[in-house]
Design a protein around this motif. Structure first.
Motif, mmCIF file in Angstrom:
data_model
loop_
_atom_site.group_PDB
_atom_site.id
_atom_site.type_symbol
_atom_site.label_atom_id
_atom_site.label_comp_id
_atom_site.label_asym_id
_atom_site.label_seq_id
_atom_site.Cartn_x
_atom_site.Cartn_y
_atom_site.Cartn_z
ATOM 1 N N MET A 20 -22.927 15.416 -21.985
ATOM 2 C CA MET A 20 -24.438 15.256 -22.662
ATOM 3 C C MET A 20 -25.345 15.456 -21.525
ATOM 4 O O MET A 20 -25.038 15.267 -20.263
ATOM 5 N N PHE A 21 -26.870 15.688 -21.726
ATOM 6 C CA PHE A 21 -27.789 15.595 -20.888
ATOM 7 C C PHE A 21 -28.825 14.912 -21.510
ATOM 8 O O PHE A 21 -28.980 15.016 -23.049
ATOM 9 N N PHE A 22 -30.068 14.950 -20.993
ATOM 10 C CA PHE A 22 -31.116 14.489 -21.506
ATOM 11 C C PHE A 22 -32.463 15.656 -21.351
ATOM 12 O O PHE A 22 -32.320 15.937 -20.416
ATOM 13 N N VAL A 23 -33.123 15.909 -22.302
ATOM 14 C CA VAL A 23 -34.434 16.626 -22.153
ATOM 15 C C VAL A 23 -35.881 15.851 -22.243
ATOM 16 O O VAL A 23 -35.767 15.032 -23.219
ATOM 17 N N ALA A 24 -36.659 16.023 -21.470
ATOM 18 C CA ALA A 24 -37.971 15.559 -21.487
ATOM 19 C C ALA A 24 -39.047 16.432 -21.574
ATOM 20 O O ALA A 24 -38.891 17.604 -20.472
ATOM 21 N N MET A 72 -40.931 20.994 -18.413
ATOM 22 C CA MET A 72 -39.619 20.523 -18.890
ATOM 23 C C MET A 72 -38.756 19.788 -17.919
ATOM 24 O O MET A 72 -38.792 20.387 -16.930
ATOM 25 N N THR A 73 -38.159 18.575 -18.285
ATOM 26 C CA THR A 73 -37.132 18.071 -17.200
ATOM 27 C C THR A 73 -35.838 18.061 -17.964
ATOM 28 O O THR A 73 -35.825 17.565 -19.063
ATOM 29 N N LEU A 74 -34.731 18.282 -17.452
ATOM 30 C CA LEU A 74 -33.421 17.983 -17.745
ATOM 31 C C LEU A 74 -32.936 16.853 -16.987
ATOM 32 O O LEU A 74 -33.108 17.370 -15.781
ATOM 33 N N MET A 75 -32.014 16.145 -17.422
ATOM 34 C CA MET A 75 -31.453 15.056 -16.596
ATOM 35 C C MET A 75 -29.973 14.988 -17.193
ATOM 36 O O MET A 75 -29.638 14.933 -18.014
ATOM 37 N N PHE A 76 -29.272 14.919 -15.899
ATOM 38 C CA PHE A 76 -27.496 14.647 -16.399
ATOM 39 C C PHE A 76 -27.282 13.560 -15.144
ATOM 40 O O PHE A 76 -27.577 13.292 -14.201
ATOM 41 N N CYS A 77 -26.330 12.644 -16.069
ATOM 42 C CA CYS A 77 -25.950 11.694 -15.435
ATOM 43 C C CYS A 77 -24.454 11.630 -15.277
ATOM 44 O O CYS A 77 -23.809 11.721 -16.572
ATOM 45 N N ALA A 78 -23.561 10.927 -14.361
ATOM 46 C CA ALA A 78 -22.556 10.939 -14.076
ATOM 47 C C ALA A 78 -21.961 9.417 -14.909
ATOM 48 O O ALA A 78 -22.466 8.394 -14.307
ATOM 49 N N PHE A 79 -21.301 9.539 -15.924
ATOM 50 C CA PHE A 79 -20.543 8.440 -16.658
ATOM 51 C C PHE A 79 -19.216 8.117 -16.009
ATOM 52 O O PHE A 79 -18.739 7.074 -16.597
ATOM 53 N N GLU A 80 -18.641 9.012 -15.510
ATOM 54 C CA GLU A 80 -17.529 8.897 -14.876
ATOM 55 C C GLU A 80 -17.316 9.401 -13.484
ATOM 56 O O GLU A 80 -18.093 10.189 -13.024
ATOM 57 N N GLY A 81 -16.321 9.013 -12.735
ATOM 58 C CA GLY A 81 -16.410 9.467 -11.290
ATOM 59 C C GLY A 81 -17.514 8.856 -10.241
ATOM 60 O O GLY A 81 -18.052 7.729 -10.627
ATOM 61 N N ASP A 82 -17.838 9.676 -9.435
ATOM 62 C CA ASP A 82 -18.864 9.192 -8.349
ATOM 63 C C ASP A 82 -20.251 9.189 -9.164
ATOM 64 O O ASP A 82 -20.488 10.181 -9.996
#
Length: 182
Positions: A20-24, A72-82
Motif C-alpha cells: 500500500m501507499f498513501f497519496v496526498a 501531489m505527494t506519495l508516501m510509502f511506509c515499511a511495515f515489515e523489515g527495516d
C-alpha cells in the motif's frame, strides 16, 4: 533526508515491495486529503515518473484537487523489515477513459471493475526518513479483491456511473472532479 530528484534501483525495489501507499493532495483552499491505496495499482515508469490506477471510492478528492493545483505527494511506509518512510513529491495530471493515451496507460494495470482514473506523476523530489515510529504489521490480502471490485462488478457500468454521479463529481469542498468531462 532529501535524496534528490529521482528514484534509484534501491528505492524502486522498496516501492515495488509495498502492499500500500498513501497519496496526498490539496487545492489552494479547503481540506488537505490523504488516502491509502493498494490493489496492484502503482507503476513506476521511470526514475522520475509514476502512474497509479484510481479505483472508485466514496469520494474523488484527488481528481478535484488536481484540477485546482497539480501538487501531489506519495508516501510509502515499511511495515515489515527495516524501518523506512519514502516520500515522492511532484506534479500530477489526471487521465480519464475518454482521454487520448488512456488505452496505453490502462494496459499497464489489471482490469478491475470500478476503475475511475489514472494519475500520472512527475517526480520533482524524493525524501526519506527513518520510520522507526511505524509499527510492524502483517499483510493478509487486498480487501479490494473481495469487497470493492465485486461490488462494482455487480453494479455494472450504468450502476457505477450512477454511484459516481452521487458521490464522485465534487470534492467535499465543492470542487468539480471532471469525472464526466464537466
Amino acid at each position: 533526508m532529501p535524496l534528490g530528484e529521482k528514484l534509484n534501483g534501491t528505492l524502486r525495489a522498496f516501492i515495488e515491495r509495498q502492499q500500500m501507499f498513501f497519496v496526498a493532495t490539496a487545492a489552494p483552499t479547503g481540506r488537505v486529503n490523504m488516502s491509502p491505496k493498494g490493489a496492484d495499482s502503482l507503476r513506476i515508469l521511470s526514475d522520475t515518473r509514476v502512474q497509479w490506477l484510481n479505483l472508485s471510492g466514496s469520494g474523488n478528492e484527488t481528481a478535484g484537487h488536481l484540477r485546482q493545483s497539480d501538487r501531489m505527494t506519495l508516501m510509502f511506509c515499511a511495515f515489515e523489515g527495516d524501518a523506512l518512510i519514502l516520500r515522492l513529491y511532484g506534479t500530477a495530471s489526471t487521465l480519464h477513459p475518454r482521454d487520448a493515451g488512456w488505452k496505453e496507460a490502462s494496459a499497464r494495470f489489471p482490469k478491475m471493475a470500478g476503475t475511475r482514473q489514472i494519475f500520472d506523476m512527475q517526480i520533482q523530489s524524493v525524501n526519506m526518513s527513518c520510520g522507526s515510529g511505524v509499527p510492524f504489521m502483517d499483510y493478509k490480502s487486498d480487501r479490494s479483491a473481495v469487497e470493492m471490485i465485486p461490488f462494482f462488478e455487480d453494479l455494472g457500468q450504468d450502476g457505477t456511473d450512477a454511484f459516481w454521479r452521487r458521490k464522485n463529481v465534487e470534492t467535499i469542498d465543492g470542487y468539480p472532479t471532471g469525472l464526466f468531462g464537466d
